[in-house]
Design a protein around this motif. Sequence first.
Motif, PDB file in Angstrom:
ATOM      1  N   GLY A 171      -3.265   7.610  -3.081  1.00 54.44           N
ATOM      2  CA  GLY A 171      -3.385   6.353  -2.362  1.00 54.44           C
ATOM      3  C   GLY A 171      -3.646   5.209  -3.330  1.00 54.44           C
ATOM      4  N   ASN A 172      -2.915   4.131  -3.197  1.00 53.69           N
ATOM      5  CA  ASN A 172      -3.180   2.944  -4.025  1.00 53.69           C
ATOM      6  C   ASN A 172      -2.656   1.690  -3.311  1.00 53.69           C
ATOM      7  N   GLY A 173      -3.215   0.536  -3.695  1.00 49.62           N
ATOM      8  CA  GLY A 173      -2.794  -0.738  -3.088  1.00 49.62           C
ATOM      9  C   GLY A 173      -2.528  -1.781  -4.145  1.00 49.62           C
ATOM     10  N   ALA A 214       0.430   5.769   0.295  1.00 49.99           N
ATOM     11  CA  ALA A 214      -0.525   6.870   0.502  1.00 49.99           C
ATOM     12  C   ALA A 214       0.205   8.152   0.875  1.00 49.99           C
ATOM     13  N   THR A 262     -11.894   3.400   1.841  1.00 49.21           N
ATOM     14  CA  THR A 262     -11.361   2.345   0.963  1.00 49.21           C
ATOM     15  C   THR A 262     -11.833   1.002   1.484  1.00 49.21           C
ATOM     16  N   ALA A 301      -4.998   3.790   1.944  1.00 49.03           N
ATOM     17  CA  ALA A 301      -4.809   2.758   0.934  1.00 49.03           C
ATOM     18  C   ALA A 301      -4.789   1.387   1.608  1.00 49.03           C
ATOM     19  N   ALA A 320       2.612  -1.609  -4.195  1.00 50.67           N
ATOM     20  CA  ALA A 320       1.812  -0.457  -4.638  1.00 50.67           C
ATOM     21  C   ALA A 320       2.511   0.219  -5.811  1.00 50.67           C
ATOM     22  N   GLY A 327      -7.225   2.327  -3.126  1.00 52.75           N
ATOM     23  CA  GLY A 327      -6.762   3.575  -2.528  1.00 52.75           C
ATOM     24  C   GLY A 327      -7.837   4.643  -2.656  1.00 52.75           C
ATOM     25  N   SER A 328      -7.813   5.634  -1.724  1.00 51.69           N
ATOM     26  CA  SER A 328      -8.810   6.701  -1.776  1.00 51.69           C
ATOM     27  C   SER A 328      -8.363   7.755  -2.791  1.00 51.69           C
ATOM     28  N   ALA A 354       0.854  -1.202   0.000  1.00 46.47           N
ATOM     29  CA  ALA A 354       0.000   0.000   0.000  1.00 46.47           C
ATOM     30  C   ALA A 354       0.888   1.249   0.000  1.00 46.47           C
TER      31      ALA A 354
END
Length: 531
Positions: A467-469, A402, A436, A407, A488, A462-463, A400
């Motif tokens: 943010g990502n996962g 962020a 998320t 995330a 990520a 992710g929001s 993750a």
Amino acid sequence: MAKITLNDMTTGYSGPARINANFDLIEAAIENTLSRDGTSPNQMEDDFDMNGFRILNVGSPQSPLDVARLVDITGLITLTGMPIPAVTGNDGKLLFTDGVDLYWGSIQPDALPLFDADDPGAVPETGAVGNDYLLWSDGDWDSLSSRFVMTTNAVQTMTRALRSAFNTLSDAGTVTINTQLSNQYKLTLGGNRTLAFSNGVDGTNFTLALIQDGTGTRTVTWPTITWIPGTAPTLKTSPGEIDLINIRYDGTTWYGNYDLSSSEASSGSVSEITTGEDNLDLFRRLGSPIVAATHNVTIGDGVVISSRSRAVEALDLSGAFPSGTVINITNLGYVIGKGGEGGSASCLTAETGVVWALSQGHGEAGGNAIKGPASGVTVNINNGSGHIWGGGGGGGAGGASADNAIASGGAGGGGAGCGRGGRGAFMKASGDVGTTSVNAGGDGILGLDGSDAGGAGTTGAGSTGSGNGGAGGDGGDYGAAGTNGTAATDESNLIIGPGTGGAAGRAVTAGYAGTLNITSGGSSPNVKGSV
């Protein structure tokens, strides 16, 4: 009375005639006398009366018709002066003595066989039964062939026992059994012995009783024998104990069998597992034996032996079996280790004034299928029609990333063998960075059709903002490691790295001290995971 009377001479005129007549009379008289020199005739033509006088100087008899002297018969018949009673009126009787007198008497009934309770001593008449008949113990006359018939080309029906006496063998370092002497032999073992068979022909069969001496624990080295139970018997060990072994020969091969209930080699040795079980402890299943034995175990067709925990093997062979134990397993089903759990979703919050992170989720290792035997124990597994599979490793969670966002990395899938998928996540920040949500990883299954039974990992999330996962890794198939999670995509922010996949479960746990042989079916697809 005179034997010859001559004519008187009265006148001369008749004299010659009277003289001649007298000569005729004299000649006739001489012819009627016995001759001293044997001149014929010299035989009696009527009874000869000695008038109480003896015949002197008689020679010893030379033929049955000669006169016998007293000296010739003395010692042949000794009656010690007792007179023989008169024979008149004693027809069919025998001469007896009571030690004092002689008398004629009949045979007593109790001196004869008792064939008829109503007629003691009676022997049945033969009647018109013919020649070569025998009197049998049931009181009947019958031929031998009608009572006892045995031919080599006909089925024999025995109405009485056919016995073969035990032949007691002499103890020695090597004992050779002459199989022509009996159908039953016994040998008291005075030490560890080697056996051999001789004079076997097609159809030879015998029973051998092996008896432990006062010391016990004696063993036997057998000749080449095909044992019906699969292995040679392990003899009983206590002094005086007996093992009965049955041997047969077909002209080429010796076959051996023994009573599974009486041989130490097979005490509690036959077990068939017909229904599925979890975490099977074979030592307890066989009754916790305390004497070295040979155990024969069958895992039935399609039966599944599995585990509820990856820390415990599906089939445990490590129990406290006595040293010298042999376990023969025929596996027609499945022995499967527990699958590892997938890594749970990672979570990261990075917003102004707040930083919170849940560390990366790693997949668990798969469980092992079999725990190997202890020292001194040998296990032979025929796996040609069975399957031994270690559990699959769980998949790792995704990473993750962020920055002023939240995330979650995806959850890892569960390993094959019912490994549970990693937990999912739902996150909501306190500020305005949003929410998320990540689903749980897929569970591994107890698949038996050969397809991949590991669970799938889920995608990360992710929001809004940075943010990502990454995606979670898939659970491994039987005997395979789980897949690592995916990192990520943007690692310039605050990050959590991806989880690693769990290690593969083994088909057989490493480090056991005994001996384990997979005699057939020792590779994939029958075996998945290290042995």
